[in-house]
Design an enzyme around this catalytic site. Sequence first.
Site, PDB file in Angstrom:
ATOM      1  N   GLU A 163      15.745  -5.615   0.198  1.00 40.88           N
ATOM      2  CA  GLU A 163      17.090  -6.158   0.210  1.00 40.88           C
ATOM      3  C   GLU A 163      17.531  -6.341  -1.234  1.00 40.88           C
ATOM      4  O   GLU A 163      16.812  -6.935  -2.041  1.00 40.88           O
ATOM      5  CB  GLU A 163      17.132  -7.502   0.924  1.00 40.88           C
ATOM      6  CG  GLU A 163      18.525  -8.117   0.938  1.00 40.88           C
ATOM      7  CD  GLU A 163      18.568  -9.490   1.611  1.00 40.88           C
ATOM      8  OE1 GLU A 163      19.670  -9.981   1.841  1.00 40.88           O
ATOM      9  OE2 GLU A 163      17.488 -10.070   1.884  1.00 40.88           O
ATOM     10  N   ASN A 180      -4.934   3.651  -2.015  1.00 40.61           N
ATOM     11  CA  ASN A 180      -6.302   3.860  -1.541  1.00 40.61           C
ATOM     12  C   ASN A 180      -6.526   5.361  -1.465  1.00 40.61           C
ATOM     13  O   ASN A 180      -5.791   6.066  -0.758  1.00 40.61           O
ATOM     14  CB  ASN A 180      -6.505   3.203  -0.176  1.00 40.61           C
ATOM     15  CG  ASN A 180      -6.480   1.701  -0.275  1.00 40.61           C
ATOM     16  OD1 ASN A 180      -7.278   1.110  -0.988  1.00 40.61           O
ATOM     17  ND2 ASN A 180      -5.540   1.063   0.408  1.00 40.61           N
ATOM     18  N   HIS A 233      10.865  -7.600   4.638  1.00 48.14           N
ATOM     19  CA  HIS A 233      11.365  -6.894   3.475  1.00 48.14           C
ATOM     20  C   HIS A 233      11.082  -7.702   2.215  1.00 48.14           C
ATOM     21  O   HIS A 233      10.794  -8.882   2.281  1.00 48.14           O
ATOM     22  CB  HIS A 233      12.868  -6.606   3.596  1.00 48.14           C
ATOM     23  CG  HIS A 233      13.723  -7.845   3.660  1.00 48.14           C
ATOM     24  ND1 HIS A 233      14.045  -8.453   4.849  1.00 48.14           N
ATOM     25  CD2 HIS A 233      14.314  -8.583   2.691  1.00 48.14           C
ATOM     26  CE1 HIS A 233      14.803  -9.512   4.607  1.00 48.14           C
ATOM     27  NE2 HIS A 233      14.979  -9.615   3.305  1.00 48.14           N
ATOM     28  N   GLU A 262       2.549  -5.566  -6.723  1.00 48.69           N
ATOM     29  CA  GLU A 262       1.318  -4.795  -6.863  1.00 48.69           C
ATOM     30  C   GLU A 262       1.401  -3.601  -5.923  1.00 48.69           C
ATOM     31  O   GLU A 262       1.581  -3.768  -4.714  1.00 48.69           O
ATOM     32  CB  GLU A 262       0.111  -5.657  -6.499  1.00 48.69           C
ATOM     33  CG  GLU A 262      -1.207  -4.918  -6.511  1.00 48.69           C
ATOM     34  CD  GLU A 262      -2.364  -5.778  -6.036  1.00 48.69           C
ATOM     35  OE1 GLU A 262      -3.427  -5.202  -5.738  1.00 48.69           O
ATOM     36  OE2 GLU A 262      -2.225  -7.023  -5.957  1.00 48.69           O
ATOM     37  N   ARG A 271       0.860  -1.184   0.000  1.00 44.17           N
ATOM     38  CA  ARG A 271       0.000   0.000   0.000  1.00 44.17           C
ATOM     39  C   ARG A 271       0.890   1.225   0.000  1.00 44.17           C
ATOM     40  O   ARG A 271       1.804   1.333   0.824  1.00 44.17           O
ATOM     41  CB  ARG A 271      -0.913  -0.017   1.225  1.00 44.17           C
ATOM     42  CG  ARG A 271      -1.965  -1.094   1.152  1.00 44.17           C
ATOM     43  CD  ARG A 271      -2.889  -1.057   2.371  1.00 44.17           C
ATOM     44  NE  ARG A 271      -3.927  -2.056   2.242  1.00 44.17           N
ATOM     45  CZ  ARG A 271      -3.864  -3.262   2.789  1.00 44.17           C
ATOM     46  NH1 ARG A 271      -2.817  -3.608   3.513  1.00 44.17           N
ATOM     47  NH2 ARG A 271      -4.854  -4.119   2.612  1.00 44.17           N
TER      48      ARG A 271
END
Length: 127
Positions: A120, A54, A68, A50, A3
Site C-alpha cells: 500500500e 532460498n 500488505h 529483509e 521470501r
Amino acid sequence: MLRVGNLQRSIDFYTQVLGMTLLRTTERPDQKYDLAFVGYGRNPEHAEIELTYNHGVEKYELGSAFGHVAIGVADVAATCAAVRAKASALGGAITREPGPVKGGTTMIAFITDPDGYKIELIERDAG
C-alpha cells in the site's frame, strides 16, 4: 521478511521503482540462502525490509495471513507512474490506482512487487 524467487529482481524493484537503498547483503551458501536488506534509511530510525532468497525456490504461496506492507511516499501518483514505466523490465503491477481512501481524503494506491506481495502506498507530507 519477504521470501523472494529472484533476489536481484527484487532488489532492483525496491531500489529502482520504490527508491529504497540496498543497505546490506548476506550470502550463506552453506545454508543455501541469501539476504538483502532494503529501506529508506537504517534501523532504528527507519524500517528495513529483509528479502530472503532460498536457493532453488522460485515461487511461494503467499498464504492468507499476510495482508500488505504499507509505505509512506511523497507522491502516490508519481510512484505508480514509476511502477507502470518499469513493470515490464522489473516486475510489479498497480492493483489499485491512486485515489482517496474510502471515507477519507488520504491518497493511497496498491501495487504488487515481482513476487506478488501487496504494497500500500500512502501519500505523506514531506514535513
